[in-house]
Design an enzyme around this catalytic site. Structure first.
Site, mmCIF file in Angstrom:
data_model
loop_
_atom_site.group_PDB
_atom_site.id
_atom_site.type_symbol
_atom_site.label_atom_id
_atom_site.label_comp_id
_atom_site.label_asym_id
_atom_site.label_seq_id
_atom_site.Cartn_x
_atom_site.Cartn_y
_atom_site.Cartn_z
ATOM 1 N N ASN A 122 35.980 62.395 -19.704
ATOM 2 C CA ASN A 122 36.425 61.270 -20.526
ATOM 3 C C ASN A 122 37.407 60.339 -19.815
ATOM 4 O OD1 ASN A 122 36.541 63.998 -22.527
ATOM 5 N ND2 ASN A 122 35.006 62.406 -22.942
ATOM 6 N N CYS A 160 33.192 54.608 -23.635
ATOM 7 C CA CYS A 160 32.114 55.410 -23.057
ATOM 8 C C CYS A 160 30.746 54.758 -23.293
ATOM 9 C CB CYS A 160 32.157 56.828 -23.605
ATOM 10 S SG CYS A 160 32.691 56.926 -25.298
ATOM 11 N N VAL A 192 40.722 55.740 -19.857
ATOM 12 C CA VAL A 192 40.610 56.899 -20.733
ATOM 13 C C VAL A 192 39.722 56.550 -21.921
ATOM 14 C CG1 VAL A 192 41.911 58.580 -22.111
ATOM 15 C CG2 VAL A 192 42.974 57.503 -20.119
ATOM 16 N N CYS A 193 38.735 57.424 -22.219
ATOM 17 C CA CYS A 193 37.913 57.183 -23.410
ATOM 18 C C CYS A 193 38.468 58.027 -24.551
ATOM 19 C CB CYS A 193 36.450 57.517 -23.165
ATOM 20 S SG CYS A 193 35.415 56.996 -24.548
ATOM 21 N N LEU A 194 39.353 57.420 -25.331
ATOM 22 C CA LEU A 194 39.924 58.100 -26.485
ATOM 23 C C LEU A 194 39.811 57.098 -27.627
ATOM 24 C CD1 LEU A 194 41.505 60.614 -27.507
ATOM 25 C CD2 LEU A 194 43.602 59.400 -26.932
#
Lengths: 442, 182
Positions: free
Chosen positions: B102, A220, B109-111
């Site tokens: 997310n 992100c 995927v932002c995990l």
């Protein structure tokens, strides 16, 4: 220059062409011809034995890059005469600053053959056989011919492969099947040198968590708030490429691909007022290039070769004696720091913790019968086993979808699913370890 | 040299006889994935699909949340595991184009545990729990889809409406999403 030219000028009598010309090895011979404070009283017989061991030991060097060049040079200058070297890479112009066996004219040629040629030119008594290709091309019969394996690799995958292969080769009835593995590794100013006696001491798989994970920035951050030029490059690499060139496989050696990423990264950097994105930084980030320090390579390779020398000669206690230290780490970024310790063997190591046991099986019986018998074996008593070979999923109790697709195998005869001598692994959620067996048909 | 072998003989207690050359061995990555799969505790809202049952390193996870904003949707994630597992995390992507703060439009995927916080001690179960959590608690402070994160932060009701229309195959701010309803 003049001083170094002189011994070269008299080289013909000392370079080993003449087998009685031991002048080149005078100091080595002296060292090995008398006992000293560190020689092993039980195993060291001064003179011909250790000297012969150095000359006759067949050493495999894996990797002919930054560490490999140092290792080959050190081994040849220590008197080793039978060396094989494996490397799949070709020489790049950026290697020339530290991979000193290569010259500008060699760019594009295979590292293994150029390195072998160069060292043999300097030390004609040393015979080096290069192999240009992957370590995975070779089988156990090939690795069996060596006495010691010295690695100078940059890949964890290759280390895990050779480690698992050497552990799997140990045959309790054959002393020659145990090949000491010496692994050198460097990253910038840091490095390590370690010795593994397969099945006896902690192996590379036991020590997997010693490798620092590749530093990563949250996705992100890349997508929304880049702060550094590297963030913009990673964004182009991971996000933009997928968006715009999904069907093209990224080739980090293709200048057109790097240029594309560089331009995307540059415009994103301008958008966020970040300076510093360059073509070479793009290359560095995308290929995960960590600047190699020539002196780190030299120190780690020296330690690795020192251990190889001690192992074959018993002239001093080597790293990796069971119960003693087996891992030397080196840090050269703030002052000099080294620490040597014993990394312990892991009982639940998937490679060396639970070696395959022979299982006598009737080729005409079914897989279902084998699964049932596993529930009755005293050491396992597996209720919900998962079984596979390297190639095939035999039967999985869970997850449900695999249970369904592998259930038909339960009715099949073992001879249709497993070859004699093939390994299979059995796991069960109730057990921490995975059991491994080797099929022996009766 | 010989010293090592005499030490080995002192060490060994079992004496399994073997003479034949051994065949291919299950790789360390496969062993670890097999172990992770046998420990997998999948609730009724999740299932795995293995396109090639012999290849346990590549599979799809289907997630059907039974609560939260994404209830009623069917989401598929591809898992691609390399021989470098567990040194490297599995590569996980969402197969559908969905509206989620997310998860970007390409399915990235932002995990944290899939990237910067991955550790070899983590297992497939941890990743799967993490994915499930993303659908129960979408997180506006780590956005991959900035518009969705903005909506979630500024107007939760509008965000809810957007989720519903995106899941039905509608458009949000001119972007059309895949229909993912059961």
């Amino acid at each position: 220059m003049a001083a170094t030219m002189q011994p070269e000028a008299v080289a013909p009598t000392t370079n080993g062409h003449n087998s009685s010309g031991r002048a080149r090895w005078k100091y080595m011979d002296t060292l090995l011809s008398r006992p000293g404070a560190y020689t092993d009283p039980d195993d060291f017989v001064p003179g011909a034995v250790p000297i012969g061991n150095v000359e006759q030991s067949h050493v495999l060097v894996i990797g002919a890059g930054g560490l490999g060049c140092e290792i080959l040079k050190n081994l040849a200058l220590s008197g080793f005469k039978k060396i094989d070297v494996i490397d799949m890479d070709t020489i790049d112009v950026s290697n020339l600053n530290r991979q000193f066996l290569f010259r500008e004219k060699d760019v594009g040629k295979p590292k293994a053959s150029v390195a072998a040629e160069f060292v043999m030119q300097r030390v004609p008594s040393c015979k080096i056989t290069p192999y240009v290709g992957k370590i995975q091309d070779k089988d156990e019969d090939y690795y069996m011919q060596f006495n010691v394996v010295v690695c100078g690799l940059d890949s964890i995958e290759a280390r895990r492969w050779i480690n698992a292969t050497l552990v799997g080769m140990v045959d309790e009835n054959n002393p020659d099947s145990l090949k000491p593995l010496i692994d050198g590794g460097t990253e910038g100013f840091k490095g390590q040198s370690r010795v593994i006696l397969p099945t006896m001491t902690s192996c590379i798989e036991c020590q997997l968590d010693m490798h620092a994970p590749r530093a990563a920035v949250p996705l992100c951050t890349l997508a929304t708030i880049p702060r550094q030029p590297q963030h913009c490059i990673e964004w182009a690499h991971i996000i933009k490429w997928e968006e715009e060139r999904k069907d093209l496989v990224l080739d980090t050696d293709d200048p057109e691909h790097i240029t594309w990423l560089y331009e995307k990264a540059l415009s994103r950097a301008q958008e966020y007022n970040i300076s510093g994105v360059t073509y070479s930084m793009t290359q560095g980030v995308v290929k995960n290039i960590i600047p190699a320090i020539a002196s780190t390579n030299a120190i780690v390779a020296a330690s690795s070769c020192n251990e190889a020398f001690k192992i074959v000669t018993s002239s001093a206690t080597f790293l990796g004696n069971p119960g003693l230290n087996n891992y030397m780490l080196y840090t050269g970024d703030s002052g000099v720091y080294t620490y040597t310790f014993e990394h312990q063997k892991k009982d639940d190591c998937p490679v060396c913790g639970n070696l395959p046991k022979d299982m006598l099986l009737n080729p005409e019986s079914t897989l279902g019968e084998l699964v049932e018998s596993l529930a009755e074996r005293p050491e396992s008593q597996l209720k919900k086993p998962n079984l596979r070979t390297e190639e095939k999923t035999l039967y999985y109790s869970a997850p449900a979808s695999l249970e369904e697709s592998t259930r038909p195998n339960l009715k099949r005869k073992l001879r249709e699913l497993l070859a004699d001598g093939e390994d299979f692994a059995v796991s069960d959620g109730a057990f921490d370890i995975t059991f491994r067996y080797t099929v022996r048909y009766t | 040299m010989l010293k090592i072998w005499s030490m080995k003989q002192q060490q060994q207690k079992s004496d399994a006889a073997s003479g034949q050359t051994k065949k291919k061995k299950v790789t360390a990555a496969q062993l670890r994935v097999q172990k992770d799969l046998s420990e997998l505790a999948l609730p009724g809202t999740m299932k795995t699909v293995f396109p090639n049952p012999d290849d346990i390193l590549n599979f799809t996870l289907t997630l059907t949340p039974d609560e939260g904003l994404y209830k009623g949707g069917v989401f598929n994630f591809t898992f691609a595991i390399t021989q470098n597992f567990p040194h490297e995390p599995p590569k996980v992507k969402c197969k559908e184009k969905i509206y989620h703060p997310n998860i970007d439009l390409e399915g990235n995927v932002c995990l944290n545990i899939l990237r910067e916080d991955w550790k070899p001690v983590l297992n497939l179960n941890a990743v799967i729990v993490g994915l499930q959590f993303l659908f129960l608690e979408p997180n506006a402070s780590d956005p991959l889809n900035k518009d969705a994160a903005n909506d979630l932060m500024t107007d939760r009701d509008r965000f809810k409406r957007n989720v519903r229309s995106a899941m039905a195959g509608g458009a949000v701010k001119g972007e059309t999403f895949d229909r993912v309803m059961k």
